[in-house]
Scaffold this motif. Sequence first.
Motif, mmCIF file in Angstrom:
data_model
loop_
_atom_site.group_PDB
_atom_site.id
_atom_site.type_symbol
_atom_site.label_atom_id
_atom_site.label_comp_id
_atom_site.label_asym_id
_atom_site.label_seq_id
_atom_site.Cartn_x
_atom_site.Cartn_y
_atom_site.Cartn_z
ATOM 1 N N GLU A 53 38.786 48.134 36.829
ATOM 2 C CA GLU A 53 39.538 47.899 35.593
ATOM 3 C C GLU A 53 38.591 47.565 34.443
ATOM 4 O O GLU A 53 37.512 47.005 34.655
ATOM 5 N N ARG A 54 39.030 47.920 33.254
ATOM 6 C CA ARG A 54 38.305 47.589 32.028
ATOM 7 C C ARG A 54 39.292 46.958 31.054
ATOM 8 O O ARG A 54 40.431 47.402 30.950
ATOM 9 N N ARG A 55 38.858 45.925 30.341
ATOM 10 C CA ARG A 55 39.724 45.313 29.336
ATOM 11 C C ARG A 55 38.901 44.989 28.084
ATOM 12 O O ARG A 55 37.842 44.387 28.172
ATOM 13 N N LEU A 56 39.423 45.407 26.938
ATOM 14 C CA LEU A 56 38.822 45.058 25.652
ATOM 15 C C LEU A 56 39.809 44.190 24.886
ATOM 16 O O LEU A 56 40.962 44.575 24.690
ATOM 17 N N VAL A 57 39.355 43.015 24.485
ATOM 18 C CA VAL A 57 40.164 42.085 23.688
ATOM 19 C C VAL A 57 39.466 41.901 22.351
ATOM 20 O O VAL A 57 38.324 41.419 22.302
ATOM 21 N N ILE A 58 40.129 42.299 21.265
ATOM 22 C CA ILE A 58 39.500 42.273 19.942
ATOM 23 C C ILE A 58 40.477 41.747 18.893
ATOM 24 O O ILE A 58 41.692 41.800 19.067
ATOM 25 N N THR A 59 39.915 41.262 17.803
ATOM 26 C CA THR A 59 40.736 40.873 16.666
ATOM 27 C C THR A 59 41.460 42.098 16.137
ATOM 28 O O THR A 59 40.887 43.176 16.011
ATOM 29 N N GLY A 60 42.755 41.919 15.823
ATOM 30 C CA GLY A 60 43.551 43.035 15.320
ATOM 31 C C GLY A 60 43.497 43.124 13.807
ATOM 32 O O GLY A 60 42.468 43.452 13.228
ATOM 33 N N THR A 61 44.606 42.822 13.152
ATOM 34 C CA THR A 61 44.647 42.915 11.700
ATOM 35 C C THR A 61 44.264 41.583 11.065
ATOM 36 O O THR A 61 43.989 40.599 11.750
ATOM 37 N N TYR A 62 44.278 41.569 9.737
ATOM 38 C CA TYR A 62 43.799 40.422 8.976
ATOM 39 C C TYR A 62 44.704 39.201 9.134
ATOM 40 O O TYR A 62 45.911 39.322 9.344
ATOM 41 N N GLY A 222 31.461 40.328 20.106
ATOM 42 C CA GLY A 222 31.759 39.847 18.760
ATOM 43 C C GLY A 222 30.935 38.629 18.427
ATOM 44 O O GLY A 222 29.991 38.285 19.146
ATOM 45 N N THR A 223 31.294 37.945 17.351
ATOM 46 C CA THR A 223 30.524 36.780 16.901
ATOM 47 C C THR A 223 31.178 35.455 17.270
ATOM 48 O O THR A 223 30.514 34.430 17.279
ATOM 49 N N LEU A 224 32.484 35.454 17.565
ATOM 50 C CA LEU A 224 33.190 34.215 17.879
ATOM 51 C C LEU A 224 33.240 33.967 19.379
ATOM 52 O O LEU A 224 33.533 34.869 20.152
ATOM 53 N N ALA A 225 32.972 32.729 19.770
ATOM 54 C CA ALA A 225 33.191 32.306 21.147
ATOM 55 C C ALA A 225 34.653 31.889 21.298
ATOM 56 O O ALA A 225 35.359 31.689 20.306
ATOM 57 N N GLU A 226 35.108 31.734 22.533
ATOM 58 C CA GLU A 226 36.505 31.341 22.755
ATOM 59 C C GLU A 226 36.813 29.972 22.165
ATOM 60 O O GLU A 226 37.969 29.655 21.892
ATOM 61 N N THR A 227 35.780 29.149 21.975
ATOM 62 C CA THR A 227 35.987 27.818 21.399
ATOM 63 C C THR A 227 36.062 27.854 19.873
ATOM 64 O O THR A 227 36.267 26.821 19.245
ATOM 65 N N GLN A 228 35.919 29.040 19.272
ATOM 66 C CA GLN A 228 35.872 29.161 17.814
ATOM 67 C C GLN A 228 37.001 30.018 17.255
ATOM 68 O O GLN A 228 36.889 30.557 16.164
ATOM 69 N N VAL A 229 38.091 30.119 17.978
ATOM 70 C CA VAL A 229 39.126 31.070 17.586
ATOM 71 C C VAL A 229 40.367 30.406 17.001
ATOM 72 O O VAL A 229 41.415 31.039 16.895
ATOM 73 N N GLY A 230 40.257 29.150 16.593
ATOM 74 C CA GLY A 230 41.423 28.429 16.097
ATOM 75 C C GLY A 230 42.068 29.036 14.870
ATOM 76 O O GLY A 230 43.239 28.791 14.599
ATOM 77 N N LYS A 231 41.333 29.848 14.115
ATOM 78 C CA LYS A 231 41.925 30.439 12.911
ATOM 79 C C LYS A 231 42.448 31.854 13.121
ATOM 80 O O LYS A 231 43.079 32.427 12.225
ATOM 81 N N LEU A 232 42.224 32.439 14.308
ATOM 82 C CA LEU A 232 42.731 33.791 14.562
ATOM 83 C C LEU A 232 44.245 33.778 14.682
ATOM 84 O O LEU A 232 44.827 32.844 15.227
ATOM 85 N N SER A 233 44.900 34.833 14.215
ATOM 86 C CA SER A 233 46.361 34.923 14.312
ATOM 87 C C SER A 233 46.831 35.996 15.288
ATOM 88 O O SER A 233 47.958 35.934 15.769
ATOM 89 N N ASN A 234 45.992 36.978 15.587
ATOM 90 C CA ASN A 234 46.454 38.080 16.435
ATOM 91 C C ASN A 234 45.291 38.779 17.119
ATOM 92 O O ASN A 234 44.159 38.747 16.642
ATOM 93 N N LEU A 235 45.605 39.403 18.246
ATOM 94 C CA LEU A 235 44.625 40.153 19.017
ATOM 95 C C LEU A 235 45.216 41.496 19.428
ATOM 96 O O LEU A 235 46.426 41.623 19.618
ATOM 97 N N LEU A 236 44.335 42.467 19.596
ATOM 98 C CA LEU A 236 44.673 43.754 20.192
ATOM 99 C C LEU A 236 44.012 43.804 21.559
ATOM 100 O O LEU A 236 42.804 43.533 21.683
ATOM 101 N N ILE A 237 44.786 44.110 22.596
ATOM 102 C CA ILE A 237 44.258 44.134 23.964
ATOM 103 C C ILE A 237 44.464 45.521 24.550
ATOM 104 O O ILE A 237 45.557 46.079 24.518
#
Length: 243
Positions: A53-62, A222-237
């Motif tokens: 299996e392969r999984r990509l988890v990335i920031t989606g829209t703004y 990416g540049t953010l670690a999982e401990t630095q994602v408090g401001k993210l609102s959405n992800l594309l998986i």
Amino acid sequence: MMTMAPLLASPVRAECPAAQSGLLFMSCAGDTAASVVLLRDPEIPTASTGKGERRLVITGTYTSGEAREPEGFFLSGGEAYDPYLQGWDGLALIDNNGALSLHHVERVGVDDDNWNLRKKAERRAFLKTAKAQGWSALQSHMLVVDGKVDTKPRDSAPRFRRRVLFSLEDGSYGVYDSPPLTLHAAALDIVERFSPVMALNLDMGSYDFCRLSVGENVEDCGTLAETQVGKLSNLLILNQKVK
């Protein structure tokens, strides 16, 4: 039931784009299902996968600068978090089977139906169908529309690393990370490399989260670690069964 091509397995293409620098993911490499996640707390879904299996988890829209919420038109599982459009012309649409397709917001086509989301009545009709079918969607800038570059060069345009979701003529799609480029140069780069039908810009900069897992191998892309994602609102998986 309404469907969008491709469903889980991408249509057969003569040749899947070869592995190359910056190409993070291609749906034609295996059966693929997409989803979006609306983050209501600072937790990222695990990106670990099983064998094959392969999984990509990335920031989606703004994300809005005023609140931790997606900017623009955003649906999750048929629920309209934000049913109003920004001026951006691109839409990533995901059906209830995980099939992803890219559209211009003025002509979102599924089966024999076509909606212009700029028109209130058509947008309401689309939202009704999306709710009934459990679709997800996010809005952003299009870099390529119908195979043609949809950006213009600007004097003193900033150069940044860009992450782009693009679709090909056969319905397969990929994710590409560019070197530091202007938005227009990134569009030209995508066209030269992959000849996409559509290409949609994803959020980057200080919102850049990217985690790629292949079996037990996990890579931070990416540049953010999982401990630095408090401001993210959405992800594309993107989940894929590797061929």
